[in-house]
Design an enzyme around this catalytic site. Sequence first.
Site, PDB file in Angstrom:
ATOM      1  N   CYS A   2       0.848  -1.176   0.000  1.00 54.11           N
ATOM      2  CA  CYS A   2       0.000   0.000   0.000  1.00 54.11           C
ATOM      3  C   CYS A   2       0.889   1.234   0.000  1.00 54.11           C
ATOM      4  O   CYS A   2       2.103   1.129   0.128  1.00 54.11           O
ATOM      5  CB  CYS A   2      -0.845   0.019   1.275  1.00 54.11           C
ATOM      6  SG  CYS A   2      -1.580  -1.580   1.613  1.00 54.11           S
ATOM      7  N   ARG A  27       0.336   2.376  -5.857  1.00 51.61           N
ATOM      8  CA  ARG A  27       0.698   1.286  -4.947  1.00 51.61           C
ATOM      9  C   ARG A  27      -0.513   0.478  -4.494  1.00 51.61           C
ATOM     10  O   ARG A  27      -0.367  -0.497  -3.760  1.00 51.61           O
ATOM     11  CB  ARG A  27       1.415   1.852  -3.729  1.00 51.61           C
ATOM     12  CG  ARG A  27       2.738   2.490  -4.083  1.00 51.61           C
ATOM     13  CD  ARG A  27       3.488   2.826  -2.850  1.00 51.61           C
ATOM     14  NE  ARG A  27       3.773   1.628  -2.103  1.00 51.61           N
ATOM     15  CZ  ARG A  27       4.975   1.227  -1.755  1.00 51.61           C
ATOM     16  NH1 ARG A  27       6.009   1.927  -2.102  1.00 51.61           N
ATOM     17  NH2 ARG A  27       5.131   0.130  -1.060  1.00 51.61           N
ATOM     18  N   TRP A  72      -3.876  -1.891  -1.142  1.00 57.44           N
ATOM     19  CA  TRP A  72      -3.957  -3.032  -2.047  1.00 57.44           C
ATOM     20  C   TRP A  72      -4.123  -4.228  -1.126  1.00 57.44           C
ATOM     21  O   TRP A  72      -3.208  -4.583  -0.378  1.00 57.44           O
ATOM     22  CB  TRP A  72      -2.676  -3.146  -2.872  1.00 57.44           C
ATOM     23  CG  TRP A  72      -2.682  -4.303  -3.832  1.00 57.44           C
ATOM     24  CD1 TRP A  72      -3.289  -4.331  -5.054  1.00 57.44           C
ATOM     25  CD2 TRP A  72      -2.029  -5.571  -3.667  1.00 57.44           C
ATOM     26  NE1 TRP A  72      -3.060  -5.553  -5.650  1.00 57.44           N
ATOM     27  CE2 TRP A  72      -2.288  -6.331  -4.828  1.00 57.44           C
ATOM     28  CE3 TRP A  72      -1.252  -6.139  -2.659  1.00 57.44           C
ATOM     29  CZ2 TRP A  72      -1.810  -7.618  -5.002  1.00 57.44           C
ATOM     30  CZ3 TRP A  72      -0.767  -7.431  -2.843  1.00 57.44           C
ATOM     31  CH2 TRP A  72      -1.047  -8.151  -4.009  1.00 57.44           C
ATOM     32  N   GLY A  97       2.807  -3.473   4.309  1.00 57.97           N
ATOM     33  CA  GLY A  97       3.610  -4.678   4.524  1.00 57.97           C
ATOM     34  C   GLY A  97       2.698  -5.815   4.906  1.00 57.97           C
ATOM     35  O   GLY A  97       1.480  -5.766   4.683  1.00 57.97           O
ATOM     36  N   GLU A 461       5.245 -12.526 -22.322  1.00 55.87           N
ATOM     37  CA  GLU A 461       4.878 -11.135 -22.042  1.00 55.87           C
ATOM     38  C   GLU A 461       3.511 -10.808 -22.655  1.00 55.87           C
ATOM     39  O   GLU A 461       2.675 -10.158 -22.014  1.00 55.87           O
ATOM     40  CB  GLU A 461       5.980 -10.201 -22.579  1.00 55.87           C
ATOM     41  CG  GLU A 461       5.666  -8.713 -22.575  1.00 55.87           C
ATOM     42  CD  GLU A 461       5.367  -8.127 -21.204  1.00 55.87           C
ATOM     43  OE1 GLU A 461       5.507  -8.838 -20.194  1.00 55.87           O
ATOM     44  OE2 GLU A 461       4.942  -6.957 -21.150  1.00 55.87           O
ATOM     45  N   GLU A 468      -3.640  -9.421 -17.762  1.00 63.67           N
ATOM     46  CA  GLU A 468      -3.602  -8.339 -16.778  1.00 63.67           C
ATOM     47  C   GLU A 468      -4.634  -7.254 -17.045  1.00 63.67           C
ATOM     48  O   GLU A 468      -5.288  -6.782 -16.125  1.00 63.67           O
ATOM     49  CB  GLU A 468      -2.179  -7.746 -16.794  1.00 63.67           C
ATOM     50  CG  GLU A 468      -1.938  -6.641 -15.822  1.00 63.67           C
ATOM     51  CD  GLU A 468      -0.499  -6.137 -15.883  1.00 63.67           C
ATOM     52  OE1 GLU A 468       0.183  -6.361 -16.903  1.00 63.67           O
ATOM     53  OE2 GLU A 468      -0.060  -5.508 -14.909  1.00 63.67           O
ATOM     54  N   HIS A 484       2.570 -31.383 -26.639  1.00 64.25           N
ATOM     55  CA  HIS A 484       2.768 -32.241 -25.469  1.00 64.25           C
ATOM     56  C   HIS A 484       1.709 -32.010 -24.391  1.00 64.25           C
ATOM     57  O   HIS A 484       1.938 -32.361 -23.234  1.00 64.25           O
ATOM     58  CB  HIS A 484       4.174 -32.027 -24.892  1.00 64.25           C
ATOM     59  CG  HIS A 484       5.248 -32.420 -25.865  1.00 64.25           C
ATOM     60  ND1 HIS A 484       5.469 -33.714 -26.249  1.00 64.25           N
ATOM     61  CD2 HIS A 484       6.130 -31.661 -26.572  1.00 64.25           C
ATOM     62  CE1 HIS A 484       6.449 -33.754 -27.138  1.00 64.25           C
ATOM     63  NE2 HIS A 484       6.868 -32.517 -27.358  1.00 64.25           N
ATOM     64  N   LYS A 584       0.810  -1.054  -9.091  1.00 67.58           N
ATOM     65  CA  LYS A 584       2.010  -0.839  -9.904  1.00 67.58           C
ATOM     66  C   LYS A 584       3.253  -1.359  -9.211  1.00 67.58           C
ATOM     67  O   LYS A 584       4.144  -1.911  -9.835  1.00 67.58           O
ATOM     68  CB  LYS A 584       2.143   0.659 -10.199  1.00 67.58           C
ATOM     69  CG  LYS A 584       3.321   1.040 -11.090  1.00 67.58           C
ATOM     70  CD  LYS A 584       3.034   0.704 -12.520  1.00 67.58           C
ATOM     71  CE  LYS A 584       4.180   1.042 -13.458  1.00 67.58           C
ATOM     72  NZ  LYS A 584       4.111   0.207 -14.685  1.00 67.58           N
TER      73      LYS A 584
HETATM   74  O1  M6R Z   1       8.552  -2.695 -10.686  1.00 68.57           O
HETATM   75  P1  M6R Z   1       8.892  -4.053 -11.178  1.00 68.57           P
HETATM   76  O2  M6R Z   1       9.415  -4.078 -12.586  1.00 68.57           O
HETATM   77  O3  M6R Z   1       9.802  -4.808 -10.262  1.00 68.57           O
HETATM   78  O4  M6R Z   1       7.515  -4.847 -11.206  1.00 68.57           O
HETATM   79  C1  M6R Z   1       7.474  -6.205 -11.506  1.00 68.57           C
HETATM   80  C2  M6R Z   1       6.078  -6.667 -11.825  1.00 68.57           C
HETATM   81  O5  M6R Z   1       5.229  -6.477 -10.735  1.00 68.57           O
HETATM   82  C3  M6R Z   1       5.495  -5.940 -13.039  1.00 68.57           C
HETATM   83  O6  M6R Z   1       6.306  -6.073 -14.152  1.00 68.57           O
HETATM   84  C4  M6R Z   1       4.100  -6.483 -13.377  1.00 68.57           C
HETATM   85  O7  M6R Z   1       4.204  -7.795 -13.815  1.00 68.57           O
HETATM   86  C5  M6R Z   1       3.464  -5.580 -14.440  1.00 68.57           C
HETATM   87  N1  M6R Z   1       2.270  -5.009 -13.928  1.00 68.57           N
HETATM   88  C6  M6R Z   1       3.187  -6.292 -15.711  1.00 68.57           C
HETATM   89  O8  M6R Z   1       2.649  -5.421 -16.661  1.00 68.57           O
END
Ligand code: M6R
Length: 589
Positions: A2, A27, A72, A97, A461, A468, A484, A584
């Site tokens: 958060c 966050r 969050w 946390g 990706e 997502e 497979h 994020k």
């Molecule tokens: O800030 P970071 O690159 O460490 O974040 C890692 C993942 O949480 C981040 O890439 C997440 O998978 C994205 N929302 C994907 O689009």
Amino acid sequence: MCGIVGYIGGGNAAEIILGGLKRLEYRGYDSAGAAFLSDGKIQLVKKQGRVEKLAPLLKDVRSFAGIGHTRWATHGEPSDANAHPHLSDGIAVVHNGIIENYAELKAELISGGAKFLSDTDSEVVVHLLAKNYGGNLIEAMRKTVKALEGSYALMAICESENKIVVARYKSPLIVGYGDGGNFVASDEPALAGLCRDISILEDGDVAEITADGVNIFDKYFKPVTRAKEPNLAVSASLGLEGCPHYMLKELRETPLSVEATVRAFDGVKDNLSTVLKGVKRVILTGCGTAYHAALIGKRYVECFARIPAECETAGEFRYKNPVIDNSTAVFAVSQSGETADTVEAARLALSMGAKVIAVTNSHRSELTRLATAVVPVAAGPEICVAATKSYTGQLAALYLSAATLAGDEIYSECAKKIKAIPAVISETLENLDMRSLAHICASSSGVYFLGRDLDYAVALEGSLKLKEISYVAGEGYPSGELKHGTLALIDVNTTSVVLITDKSLASKSENAVEQVLSRGGKVAVITNVEEAEERFAGKLPLISLPACDKFLSPLLSGVAVQMLAYKAAAVLGREIDKPRNLAKSVTVE
Ligand code: M6R
């Protein structure tokens, strides 16, 4: 996981906390709340939903001190009751946390008569504080944190003291020194435009913040000073510049991200060469999209430098007792530089003697502070929860890092090639037409992204991005593995998106296309291989990309699959920049 922010001083605490929370919404955004002190009373305001919902409730709050939280959910569904702050006996607390031993603590507190109002792990903290309070909030905090296991950045206020008391362990906390007041926050953006200097608290620190000053104590409760640094957070509002979503704006900024990252690399190359001297093994790690970039980085290292390389998600890496020594370099890839798993993986690698190279878009973060060397990604602020331009920037940074490991000759070849790429990405973006494929994907029961080698990493990706932001189920899969098992899922309601950017592997992935077609599945091909274009043109949906070196093709196909996900999510009318259940920056395990 958060965002938290606190203020005490001569300003309008409600306005300052609201502004800080808005800047911290990346966050977490499932609920928000704040507690304010005025006339020896705590006023509590909290609501399920976005920070914006607090605004009307804060209009009439007049206060000199407050603590705020944007959530969050980890423990307990998003609801008014589970929103922070939590209150008990005239004390209010916000927490970022996870309190891992909360269940035992809660049982103990309940048997002592505590009344819990939420399902959160965090509420135990306020009951512990109330139990430990004997007229001195910082003393109560010191006793309370001794009982906690897990990670925390905590802020507390109490009705009988004009101060904010804070504590941190494994979750970031920053103090800001203002004129006529002081601040505390989980992240720098909350403090943008509010203060000139900041100090970063360390694990185990407990501090009291008043309008006139900040007293910090270390884990032994000895008074300490933490270095003051300039507050670099920018308060400029980042507009959409005519785009309907940040994701589209940021995708369009991909060429700039790559160009700036390549330019920034010049400034770190010499240091990186020195740090990498004598390295015999490379491990790359990260989470989500950053992990997908790391997978491609692994292939760069192996192919350019012929050094054994491994890649592991940070969450796995930290618990597998990795084989590491001082001839190992660990590349920790992270847009935010704050992802808990990635930061802890880096910390572990360092403790085992490895050199840690932070590949990050956040040039002042937990990751950069602990790393042996930093390779900057210069994507600029990325607001959309879905990573786009930072991924492509990470690929550029990893490409040049691997080339550095390979020596001068390969480096100069690679540096020349990548300088031409921003223009090719611009061309890709101008010509990409994903509308009809996006409609197909949006109405599919499942979308499978298939590819081999580098194309497989991009397939992962593509599938993550689609899940997502559009909530369409699917998978990224190596095209050779399809037969497979996964082939059993293929039917007329599924779509397979096959990536073909490596001429030498084209015929192999083409087999996958045929295997899916024979089972009645829909197939689309994304390619820049001439033979594949000729074979499938007019027969199935074909997305052609500009011809390009195979190692740099992921920078084009990556943009293509991200754009496909964006368009599919738009077709479905999703809330693209803030997808459900996500945040994020993921600062908890
Ligand atoms: O800030 P970071 O690159 O460490 O974040 C890692 C993942 O949480 C981040 O890439 C997440 O998978 C994205 N929302 C994907 O689009």
